[in-house]
Design an enzyme around this catalytic site. Structure first.
Site, short mmCIF file in Angstrom:
data_model
loop_
_atom_site.label_atom_id
_atom_site.label_comp_id
_atom_site.label_asym_id
_atom_site.label_seq_id
_atom_site.Cartn_x
_atom_site.Cartn_y
_atom_site.Cartn_z
CG HIS B 193 -2.12 -0.89 1.23
ND1 HIS B 193 -2.40 -2.11 1.97
CD2 HIS B 193 -3.04 -0.99 0.28
CE1 HIS B 193 -3.45 -2.76 1.54
NE2 HIS B 193 -3.91 -1.98 0.41
NE ARG B 223 -11.69 -0.51 1.66
CZ ARG B 223 -11.09 0.10 0.83
NH1 ARG B 223 -10.32 -0.64 0.16
NH2 ARG B 223 -11.15 1.30 0.58
CD GLU B 265 -10.50 -2.21 -7.22
OE1 GLU B 265 -9.54 -2.04 -8.13
OE2 GLU B 265 -10.21 -2.23 -6.10
CE1 TYR B 316 -2.12 5.19 -5.60
CE2 TYR B 316 -4.55 5.31 -4.89
CZ TYR B 316 -3.29 4.62 -5.19
OH TYR B 316 -3.12 3.20 -4.95
CE LYS B 317 -9.96 7.16 -5.39
NZ LYS B 317 -9.69 5.78 -5.27
#
Lengths: 200, 346
Positions: B193, B223, B265, B316-317
């Site tokens: 991570h 999640r 996701e 980041y995305k």
């Protein structure tokens, strides 16, 4: 400069002698050898005697003599490159007895290669005492072609295999002993920021 | 629910789309009009009939085509599927859990017959029939994780648990949101991570790890996570980023609705009984914005979420190049009306 907030980035706390170990193997390059000398000066008299030092970098005869004297009474072996130094380390680890402590001092590719080789002999990376010295050069794996580019001192850098321009991330793989390189101009080909000499 | 499998593509001509029923069951991840990381873990218990939460492993109309895309990725790059040698027991654990669940939850599609260690597996949609010995990898055409991984939607990684840590020591990852299994395999929970911004500082990973180390057999959790993808492309891997990255520059005010997809996701976490490892399923859902705004609440809310997204997450995305265009387009669907709590359609 080797400090980063990224959690996959290894930290190198510095060499300290383990007086309980029966024998020590220490891998270093020329810059790292200074850290080894300092380590010996902090340890008791017999520590160096129980130690084998592998200098994994080409040295002149004169350099070798100086290092031998500085590291006495340790057993010092000289290898012409990091690659041959690691091959030598593997020979030692193959027959290593209980009570051996492993040390690595020098550039990050050197430390990473030692940690990587040791893993093959079930030596936990956290048990290896490490100190970064000298160049900040990095080993980078291209995430696209998977080729490794050695001795990287700039960001971005050109992949020595596929030729893509790679951004060097701080994301580090112990298994590969390498940082991750990702194409920096994938979205707009040719849009590349100025090259910075970040890892001299 | 009787399923009709679509014949569609996730590359080249991108013929993927959702049926009206698939839109209704899309797991819209935003429970309020803004978004920030949290340890948003809940029990992975049986959800409403027909929802994506009904069963542990959701099979939908895209099953057959997704499996075809996975086979293509593995053909080009076998390193998308890797398992360290000590993970064989965990691989069998995964195969057992997935086969048992699929056969129980979709009896029309899958059948598992067990006679001791002699197992017989029938997968009707993919026309596969296999007799094998449980525990003997030589009786399967692939190692167990890859064998079943080629027959179940979603990416999977398997985490070994030791030294109060989780280690990603195996995985079959062909539709990832820009992370490399080949690079990350063997890393611990904090290491893999590493590149995620903000969440480390917020203590998210420490809390999540502590929670997961205590995950119990038969009590899986889940999640939702999300990102955005240009074109309904499953293989948004870093390995191929130099090929798909330029898609991000192709968004125009005219094509936002077709090009920009919300990618969600549903991540499930299952304790495995023999190995004590944890199976992590990453079940992805894609929805074009054209289809998303057919649910008025979602159009309103996504507009607000994107407007208020923290700068670090935008980077980041990978949204930077098309976020403004997308917000502008979505603004037509946001009349300022209040939205109800939760992600479901009104």
């Amino acid at each position: 400069m080797t400090i980063s907030t990224l959690k996959s980035r290894p930290t190198y706390p510095g060499l300290s002698p383990d007086h309980n170990a029966r024998s020590n193997i220490i891998v270093c390059d020329k810059a790292g050898a200074e850290a080894v000398t300092e380590l010996f000066s902090r340890a008791d008299d017999t520590f160096a005697k129980r130690s084998t030092v592998i200098v994994a970098e080409g040295t002149t005869d004169q350099d070798a003599e100086t290092l031998k004297t500085a590291l006495a009474p340790a057993t010092v072996g000289f290898q012409p490159s990091l690659e041959t130094g690691i091959a030598r380390l593997r020979e030692f680890l193959k027959d290593a007895p209980m009570g051996l402590r492993l040390y690595a001092a020098g550039s990050e590719p050197l430390i990473g290669s030692v940690v990587q080789a040791a893993a093959d002999y079930s030596i936990d990376h956290l048990s290896i005492r490490t100190e970064h010295r000298g160049s900040l050069k990095r080993r980078v794996q291209c995430v696209h072609c998977k080729g490794f580019t050695e001795n990287v001192t700039t960001n971005p850098v050109t992949c020595s295999h596929c030729g893509l321009t790679l951004m060097v991330r701080d994301h580090y793989s112990r298994r590969l002993a390498a940082f991750q390189g990702v194409c920096i101009d994938a979205e707009v080909p040719g849009e590349v920021p100025e090259t910075e000499a970040l890892y001299q | 629910m009787a399923l009709t499998f679509k014949d569609e593509t996730f590359r080249d001509d991108f013929t993927f789309s959702n049926s009206p029923a698939a839109i209704r069951r899309f797991p819209f991840p935003f429970v309020e009009d803004k978004y920030m990381y949290s340890v948003n873990i809940e029990p992975h218990t049986t959800g409403p009939e027909g929802s994506v939460f009904e069963f542990p492993f959701d099979i939908d109309e895209h099953y057959v085509s997704e499996m075809r895309d996975r086979a293509m990725v593995l053909q080009e790059d076998p390193a998308r599927c890797q398992a360290l040698p000590h993970m064989m027991m965990a691989q069998w654990d995964m195969l057992e859990l997935v086969m048992m669940s699929m056969a129980r939850d979709y009896p029309d599609l899958f059948t598992l017959t067990r006679d001791g260690s002699k197992w017989h597996w029938v997968n009707r949609p993919l026309k596969i029939e296999q007799t094998f010995t449980f525990g003997d990898a030589s009786t399967l055409p692939y190692e167990p994780m890859e064998y079943i991984g080629r027959q179940v939607q979603g990416d999977f990684s398997i985490q070994d648990q030791r030294d109060n840590q989780l280690w990603m020591d195996a995985g079959i990852i062909t539709s990832q949101a820009d992370w490399s299994l080949d690079f990350d395999v063997g890393m611990n929970f904090f290491e893999w991570h590493g590149p995620v911004p903000l969440a480390h500082e917020a203590g998210v990973f420490e809390r999540a790890l502590k929670f997961l180390l205590n995950l119990q057999i038969s009590n899986p959790v889940r999640r939702l996570n999300w990102t955005m993808t240009i074109n309904p492309r499953l293989d948004t891997s870093p390995e191929n980023y130099h090929k798909w990255g330029k898609d991000r520059t192709t968004v125009t005010p005219e094509n936002v609705g077709q090009k920009v997809h919300l990618r969600v996701e549903m991540q499930g976490l299952f304790r495995l009984p023999r190995s004590n490892a944890i199976l992590f399923s990453i079940r992805g859902y894609l929805l074009s914005l054209d289809q998303l705004v057919t649910v008025p609440k979602w159009g309103r809310r996504l507009h607000r979420v994107l407007k208020t997204l923290p700068e670090e997450l935008i980077g980041y995305k990978g949204l930077s190049r098309y976020r403004d265009t997308t917000i502008e387009w979505l603004s037509k669907y946001d009349d300022g009306a209040p939205t109800s709590r939760g992600g479901g359609p009104d």
